[in-house]
Design a protein around this motif. Structure first.
Motif, PDB file in Angstrom:
ATOM      1  N   THR A 135       0.827  -1.207   0.000  1.00  0.00           N
ATOM      2  CA  THR A 135       0.000   0.000   0.000  1.00  0.00           C
ATOM      3  C   THR A 135       0.862   1.258   0.000  1.00  0.00           C
ATOM      4  N   GLN A 136       1.960   1.211   0.721  1.00  0.00           N
ATOM      5  CA  GLN A 136       2.853   2.371   0.766  1.00  0.00           C
ATOM      6  C   GLN A 136       3.415   2.673  -0.626  1.00  0.00           C
ATOM      7  N   ARG A 137       3.785   1.640  -1.331  1.00  0.00           N
ATOM      8  CA  ARG A 137       4.350   1.792  -2.679  1.00  0.00           C
ATOM      9  C   ARG A 137       3.281   2.342  -3.638  1.00  0.00           C
ATOM     10  N   ILE A 138       2.053   1.876  -3.482  1.00  0.00           N
ATOM     11  CA  ILE A 138       0.976   2.356  -4.356  1.00  0.00           C
ATOM     12  C   ILE A 138       0.780   3.856  -4.161  1.00  0.00           C
ATOM     13  N   VAL A 139       0.862   4.316  -2.915  1.00  0.00           N
ATOM     14  CA  VAL A 139       0.728   5.750  -2.659  1.00  0.00           C
ATOM     15  C   VAL A 139       1.893   6.505  -3.286  1.00  0.00           C
ATOM     16  N   GLU A 140       3.099   5.973  -3.128  1.00  0.00           N
ATOM     17  CA  GLU A 140       4.268   6.692  -3.626  1.00  0.00           C
ATOM     18  C   GLU A 140       4.242   6.848  -5.139  1.00  0.00           C
ATOM     19  N   THR A 141       3.736   5.852  -5.846  1.00  0.00           N
ATOM     20  CA  THR A 141       3.734   5.952  -7.302  1.00  0.00           C
ATOM     21  C   THR A 141       2.702   6.953  -7.815  1.00  0.00           C
ATOM     22  N   GLN A 142       1.810   7.421  -6.936  1.00  0.00           N
ATOM     23  CA  GLN A 142       0.819   8.402  -7.394  1.00  0.00           C
ATOM     24  C   GLN A 142       1.281   9.835  -7.160  1.00  0.00           C
ATOM     25  N   ALA A 143       2.571  10.038  -7.001  1.00  0.00           N
ATOM     26  CA  ALA A 143       3.076  11.385  -6.728  1.00  0.00           C
ATOM     27  C   ALA A 143       2.756  12.325  -7.887  1.00  0.00           C
ATOM     28  N   GLY A 144       2.898  11.840  -9.114  1.00  0.00           N
ATOM     29  CA  GLY A 144       2.649  12.715 -10.250  1.00  0.00           C
ATOM     30  C   GLY A 144       1.177  12.807 -10.599  1.00  0.00           C
ATOM     31  N   LEU A 145       0.527  11.671 -10.678  1.00  0.00           N
ATOM     32  CA  LEU A 145      -0.844  11.632 -11.193  1.00  0.00           C
ATOM     33  C   LEU A 145      -1.643  10.618 -10.384  1.00  0.00           C
ATOM     34  N   TRP A 146      -2.796  11.069  -9.882  1.00  0.00           N
ATOM     35  CA  TRP A 146      -3.640  10.128  -9.147  1.00  0.00           C
ATOM     36  C   TRP A 146      -4.243   9.123 -10.116  1.00  0.00           C
ATOM     37  N   TYR A 147      -4.440   7.938  -9.600  1.00  0.00           N
ATOM     38  CA  TYR A 147      -4.971   6.893 -10.481  1.00  0.00           C
ATOM     39  C   TYR A 147      -6.423   7.131 -10.849  1.00  0.00           C
ATOM     40  N   VAL A 148      -7.122   7.963 -10.051  1.00  0.00           N
ATOM     41  CA  VAL A 148      -8.521   8.196 -10.370  1.00  0.00           C
ATOM     42  C   VAL A 148      -8.656   8.891 -11.725  1.00  0.00           C
ATOM     43  N   VAL A 149      -7.597   9.601 -12.146  1.00  0.00           N
ATOM     44  CA  VAL A 149      -7.676  10.360 -13.390  1.00  0.00           C
ATOM     45  C   VAL A 149      -7.821   9.415 -14.575  1.00  0.00           C
ATOM     46  N   TRP A 150      -7.047   8.346 -14.549  1.00  0.00           N
ATOM     47  CA  TRP A 150      -7.150   7.456 -15.714  1.00  0.00           C
ATOM     48  C   TRP A 150      -7.746   6.087 -15.364  1.00  0.00           C
ATOM     49  N   GLN A 151      -8.241   5.932 -14.128  1.00  0.00           N
ATOM     50  CA  GLN A 151      -8.971   4.697 -13.828  1.00  0.00           C
ATOM     51  C   GLN A 151     -10.298   5.012 -13.150  1.00  0.00           C
ATOM     52  N   PRO A 152     -11.116   5.876 -13.740  1.00  0.00           N
ATOM     53  CA  PRO A 152     -12.372   6.223 -13.045  1.00  0.00           C
ATOM     54  C   PRO A 152     -13.322   5.038 -12.935  1.00  0.00           C
ATOM     55  N   LEU A 153     -13.287   4.152 -13.932  1.00  0.00           N
ATOM     56  CA  LEU A 153     -14.173   2.990 -13.887  1.00  0.00           C
ATOM     57  C   LEU A 153     -13.842   2.105 -12.692  1.00  0.00           C
ATOM     58  N   GLY A 154     -12.553   1.950 -12.464  1.00  0.00           N
ATOM     59  CA  GLY A 154     -12.116   1.159 -11.313  1.00  0.00           C
ATOM     60  C   GLY A 154     -12.607   1.761 -10.015  1.00  0.00           C
ATOM     61  N   LEU A 155     -12.557   3.094  -9.929  1.00  0.00           N
ATOM     62  CA  LEU A 155     -13.021   3.759  -8.706  1.00  0.00           C
ATOM     63  C   LEU A 155     -14.498   3.494  -8.471  1.00  0.00           C
ATOM     64  N   VAL A 156     -15.299   3.619  -9.545  1.00  0.00           N
ATOM     65  CA  VAL A 156     -16.744   3.406  -9.384  1.00  0.00           C
ATOM     66  C   VAL A 156     -17.022   1.981  -8.921  1.00  0.00           C
ATOM     67  N   ILE A 157     -16.345   1.036  -9.551  1.00  0.00           N
ATOM     68  CA  ILE A 157     -16.560  -0.364  -9.161  1.00  0.00           C
ATOM     69  C   ILE A 157     -16.137  -0.572  -7.715  1.00  0.00           C
ATOM     70  N   TYR A 158     -15.004   0.021  -7.382  1.00  0.00           N
ATOM     71  CA  TYR A 158     -14.506  -0.142  -6.010  1.00  0.00           C
ATOM     72  C   TYR A 158     -15.501   0.422  -4.997  1.00  0.00           C
ATOM     73  N   LEU A 159     -16.033   1.595  -5.293  1.00  0.00           N
ATOM     74  CA  LEU A 159     -16.926   2.223  -4.311  1.00  0.00           C
ATOM     75  C   LEU A 159     -18.233   1.449  -4.174  1.00  0.00           C
ATOM     76  N   LEU A 160     -18.758   0.967  -5.318  1.00  0.00           N
ATOM     77  CA  LEU A 160     -19.985   0.162  -5.231  1.00  0.00           C
ATOM     78  C   LEU A 160     -19.738  -1.096  -4.414  1.00  0.00           C
TER      79      LEU A 160
END
Lengths: 357, 310
Positions: free
Chosen positions: B158-183
Motif C-alpha cells: 500500500t505504501q508503494r501504491i501511494v508513492e507511485t501516485q506522486a505525479g498523477l492520481w490513479y482516479v484520473v485514468w482509472q475512473p471505472l475502477g473507482l466506481v466499481i470499487y466504491l460500489l
C-alpha cells in the motif's frame, strides 16, 4: 527473547490447528464443523506467516474462508439437520467411555453368532422379559413397576406373538410369512409398540424398513436382546447377526472396529515420528543454536552452543540418531552451513538425513 | 513492547475514525446545520447501548453469539494495520499489503454469519444466508477493481501504491475502477443500496435482530470502522493516499478519506434500494464484466501514460 516468543506462538498455533481440526470431527453441528475447519486453516495460515510465507498464508485464508463459507451455506440449506440437534441427542445417549465415545449408535457387546441355533432361541423365549414402554433399556424377569418412571411394566412378548411363536416354532425369519394374517397383525402391533418408543425419541432413528411398514431399527441397539421372537419382531425379521451388521454399517464412525483402531494408531505414530524427524520450524529460533550455526542440533541445549563445542554436540547428535557409526557423521552439518550457497542448503540437509538414517 | 504500543495506537485511531464516521453519517442524515447534535449523537448512542440489558435469546449458540462482535472488531483492526497514514505512519507494511486487505474482508462476513446463525431466529438465519451468498459477488469485483492500481504501481504494498501516485492520481485514468470499487465497498459493509442482508425493514436488522447492549455497540463500531477502512483504502488506491501540498500527510489523508466517505454516502442516498436478485445480477452481470474491462483498459493505458507502468 524473540526466539522463545516465536516458539510459543508456533506451538500455540499448531495446537489451535490440531484442536480445531479435532473439533471439526467431533462436533455434531454442520455449521460448527465448517467453522472449526476454517479456524484450523487460519491457524495453519498463521504458521505460514511465522515461517515467512505470508503470500501463501493470505491465499490460504482467502481460499479456505470463502470456500468454507460457501460449503457451509450449501450444506446448511440442503441438509436435514444442519444444527445437529438430532445427532446431538443421539450423542447424549451414547456411552462416553473409551473408544466408544467416537461412535454413534454403535451396538454394544460382542457380535452375535452367525446363525442363532434353535435351542438358544427357545431358551431365550422362555425367560420372558418385562420392560417399560417408555424405557426400553429396563428389563426385568418379573412384572412390576419401572424403576425410572414408575409405569407398569409390559411383557416383551405380547400374547399374539407368543402364540405365533408356538405355531411357527423354529422359523427364524418371520418376514417370510407375511401372507399369514395373524402374523401381519403381530407385525402391526410391533410397529405400534415401536412408535411408542419413538416418542421417547432420543436414541432412535427412523428408517424405512421392509415393504410392510416403517420400523424402528435401532430401538434396542443398546441392548441387543437375544430374546427370540420379540427381538426378531423389532428387528424386522432379521437374524441378530444381520441386525448387528446393519447397526455397524449405520454407525457414524468405525472407531470401534479393530482394524480402524489399528489404522488410527499407525497413522498417529507415523505423524508423531514425522513431527520428531522434521526440522521444524524451518526458520528456527536462536536459542537452539548459537554461534552462527544454521542447523538445529536436535538437542535443546540452552546453555551450551553447539558449534563451539563440537565434540559434545556430535556425541549428542549420534546419541539422538541411535546406533549409527560416528564415521558417518564426519561432516557435521553445523560445519558446512555458513559458507554454503543458499540453494545447496536444503540438498545438504536432505543428503545428511539420508546418510544418517 | 513497541509492537504492542503500535497496535494500541492503530486501535485508538480506528475508534476515533469510527466515531468520525458515525458523526458524518448523522450529519448527512440531519443536514449540515446540526453539527452539535451530530457530534453528540454517537456518544449518546454508545451510552444508551452500554446501559441496555445484556440479552441472549433462548436456544442461542452461546459461544458463537458472544464471540461474533469480537471477531468483527478484530478483523477490522487487522485490516487497519496496512493503511498508510503518512510516509512512515503505517502499522504493518508487508509486500502484499493490498492482498492482505482483500483477504481479511471475508473473515468479517464470518463474524456476521456467526451472529446470524447463533441467535436462533429466522431473521438472523435469512440474513446469514444472504451474507454468505453475497460474499463471492462482492469479493471478485473489489479484487478486480483493486488490481488496476496494482498494475500501475507494479506492487501490492500500500505504501508503494501511494508513492507511485506522486505525479498523477490513479482516479484520473482509472475512473471505472473507482466506481466499481466504491460500489463494492458499499456492498461489503451492507450499506444503503445493498442493505438487504442487514435489512431493517424486512428482517428486523438481520443478524443484529437479537443483539442488544454492548455487543450491538461493538457491531456498530465494527461496521462504521470497516466502512472507514474501505474508504481510506479507496483513497490509497485512487486518490494519492497521504500525498498533498502544504498540510502534513496524515491531515491530508484524513481529509480525503472523510470527503470521499461523505460523497459516497450522499450519492448512495440517491440510489434505489436493490432487491436480493437485483444485487446479484448487478454484481455478476455488470460489475464483473466492467471490472474485467477496467483491467484491460488499465493494461493498455499503462503503456501510454507517463509513469503509469514504471
Amino acid at each position: 527473547m524473540t526466539g522463545i516468543l516465536e516458539w510459543i506462538i508456533f506451538l500455540a498455533l499448531s495446537l489451535i490447528a490440531v484442536i480445531t481440526a479435532a473439533g471439526m470431527l467431533l462436533t455434531m453441528s454442520m455449521y460448527r464443523a465448517g467453522l472449526a475447519l476454517m479456524a484450523s486453516f487460519v491457524a495453519l495460515a498463521g504458521l505460514f506467516i511465522l515461517l515467512g510465507a505470508d503470500l501463501l498464508a493470505a491465499i490460504q485464508i482467502m481460499m479456505n474462508v470463502g470456500g468454507m463459507l460457501v460449503m457451509v451455506l450449501f450444506m446448511v440449506m440442503i441438509m436435514m439437520d444442519p444444527g445437529g440437534e438430532m445427532m446431538w441427542s443421539m450423542k447424549r445417549n451414547m456411552h462416553i467411555r473409551g473408544l466408544a465415545a467416537f461412535s454413534m449408535s454403535m451396538p454394544r457387546g460382542k457380535p452375535p453368532a452367525e446363525e442363532p441355533s434353535q435351542e438358544n432361541e427357545q431358551h431365550a423365549a422362555q425367560t420372558a422379559d418385562w420392560t417399560c414402554p417408555m424405557h426400553p433399556e429396563v428389563s426385568q424377569p418379573d412384572p412390576g413397576k419401572c424403576p425410572k418412571c414408575g409405569m407398569a411394566l409390559i411383557s416383551e412378548q405380547d400374547p399374539a406373538s407368543a402364540g405365533q411363536s408356538d405355531s411357527h416354532e423354529g422359523l427364524s425369519m418371520p418376514m417370510h410369512q407375511q401372507s399369514d394374517e395373524q402374523d401381519f397383525h403381530t407385525m402391526h402391533s410391533g410397529h405400534e409398540l415401536n412408535t411408542s418408543h419413538m416418542s421417547d425419541g432420543d436414541r432412535q432413528m427412523n428408517m424405512s424398513g421392509h415393504d410392510v411398514n416403517t420400523s424402528n431399527m435401532s430401538s434396542s441397539d443398546h441392548q441387543m436382546q437375544m430374546s427370540g421372537h420379540g427381538m426378531t419382531m423389532s428387528n424386522m425379521g432379521m437374524t441378530p447377526r444381520q441386525y448387528y451388521d446393519m447397526m455397524v454399517r449405520m454407525a457414524m464412525s468405525t472407531t470401534q472396529l479393530p482394524w480402524a483402531i489399528v489404522l488410527g494408531m499407525i497413522s498417529a505414530l507415523l505423524l508423531i515420528v514425522l513431527v520428531i524427524l522434521t526440522p521444524w520450524p524451518l526458520n528456527p529460533p536462536r536459542f537452539l543454536f548459537r554461534g552462527g550455526c544454521r542447523m538445529p542440533c536436535w538437542v535443546p541445549h540452552l546453555s551450551q552452543p553447539c558449534c563451539t563445542r563440537r565434540q559434545w554436540s556430535r556425541r549428542a547428535f549420534s546419541w539422538w540418531q541411535g546406533s549409527i557409526r560416528s564415521s558417518r557423521l564426519s561432516v557435521h552439518p553445523c560445519k558446512s552451513w555458513p559458507g554454503q550457497a543458499r540453494s545447496h542448503r536444503c540438498w545438504e540437509v536432505l543428503r545428511h538425513w539420508l546418510r544418517a538414517t | 513492547m513497541n509492537t504492542i504500543v503500535l497496535a494500541l495506537l492503530v486501535l485508538v485511531c480506528l475508534l476515533v475514525g469510527a466515531y468520525g464516521m458515525a458523526v458524518l453519517q448523522q450529519l448527512i442524515l440531519l443536514g449540515p446545520r446540526h453539527v452539535g447534535v451530530a457530534l453528540q449523537w454517537p456518544i449518546a448512542n454508545a451510552l444508551l447501548l452500554l446501559r441496555q440489558e445484556d440479552l441472549m435469546p433462548r436456544g442461542a449458540d452461546g459461544f458463537l453469539f458472544r464471540s461474533a462482535p469480537f471477531i468483527a472488531l478484530v478483523v477490522v483492526s487487522l485490516t487497519a494495520l496496512v493503511i498508510p497514514l503518512g510516509p512512515h505512519l503505517i502499522g504493518f507494511d508487508p509486500s502484499i499489503g493490498l492482498f492482505y486487505f482483500v483477504v481479511l474482508l471475508s473473515p468479517f462476513v464470518v463474524s456476521l454469519m456467526n451472529a446470524g446463525w447463533s441467535q436462533n431466529s429466522k431473521e438472523g438465519l435469512f440474513s446469514t444466508f444472504r451474507a454468505a451468498a453475497y460474499l463471492v459477488s462482492y469479493e471478485v469485483p473489489i479484487g478486480f477493481a483493486a488490481i488496476g492500481p496494482v498494475m500501475a504501481a507494479q506492487s501490492l504494498s500500500t505504501q508503494r501504491i501511494v508513492e507511485t501516485q506522486a505525479g498523477l492520481w490513479y482516479v484520473v485514468w482509472q475512473p471505472l475502477g473507482l466506481v466499481i470499487y466504491l460500489l463494492a465497498a458499499l456492498f461489503v459493509t451492507f450499506r444503503h443500496p445493498f442493505d438487504s442482508a442487514l435489512a431493517g425493514d424486512e428482517l428486523e436488522g438481520g443478524v443484529f435482530a437479537e443483539y442488544a447492549g454492548p455487543r450491538l455497540l461493538l457491531f456498530k463500531i465494527a461496521l462504521d470502522a470497516i466502512f472507514l477502512i474501505l474508504m481510506s483504502m479507496g483513497v490509497v488506491l485512487f486518490f494519492g493516499g497521504w500525498q498533498g501540498p502544504w498540510l502534513p500527510a496524515p491531515v491530508w489523508f484524513v481529509l480525503k478519506t472523510f470527503l470521499l466517505a461523505a460523497i459516497v454516502l450522499l450519492a448512495a442516498g440517491f440510489l434505489p434500494r436493490l432487491r436480493h436478485d437485483q444485487i446479484l445480477s448487478l454484481s455478476w452481470k455488470i460489475l464483473l464484466p466492467a471490472s474485467l474491462l477496467n483491467i484491460t483498459l488499465v493494461g493498455i493505458l499503462t503503456l501510454f501514460i507517463p509513469g503509469g507502468g514504471r
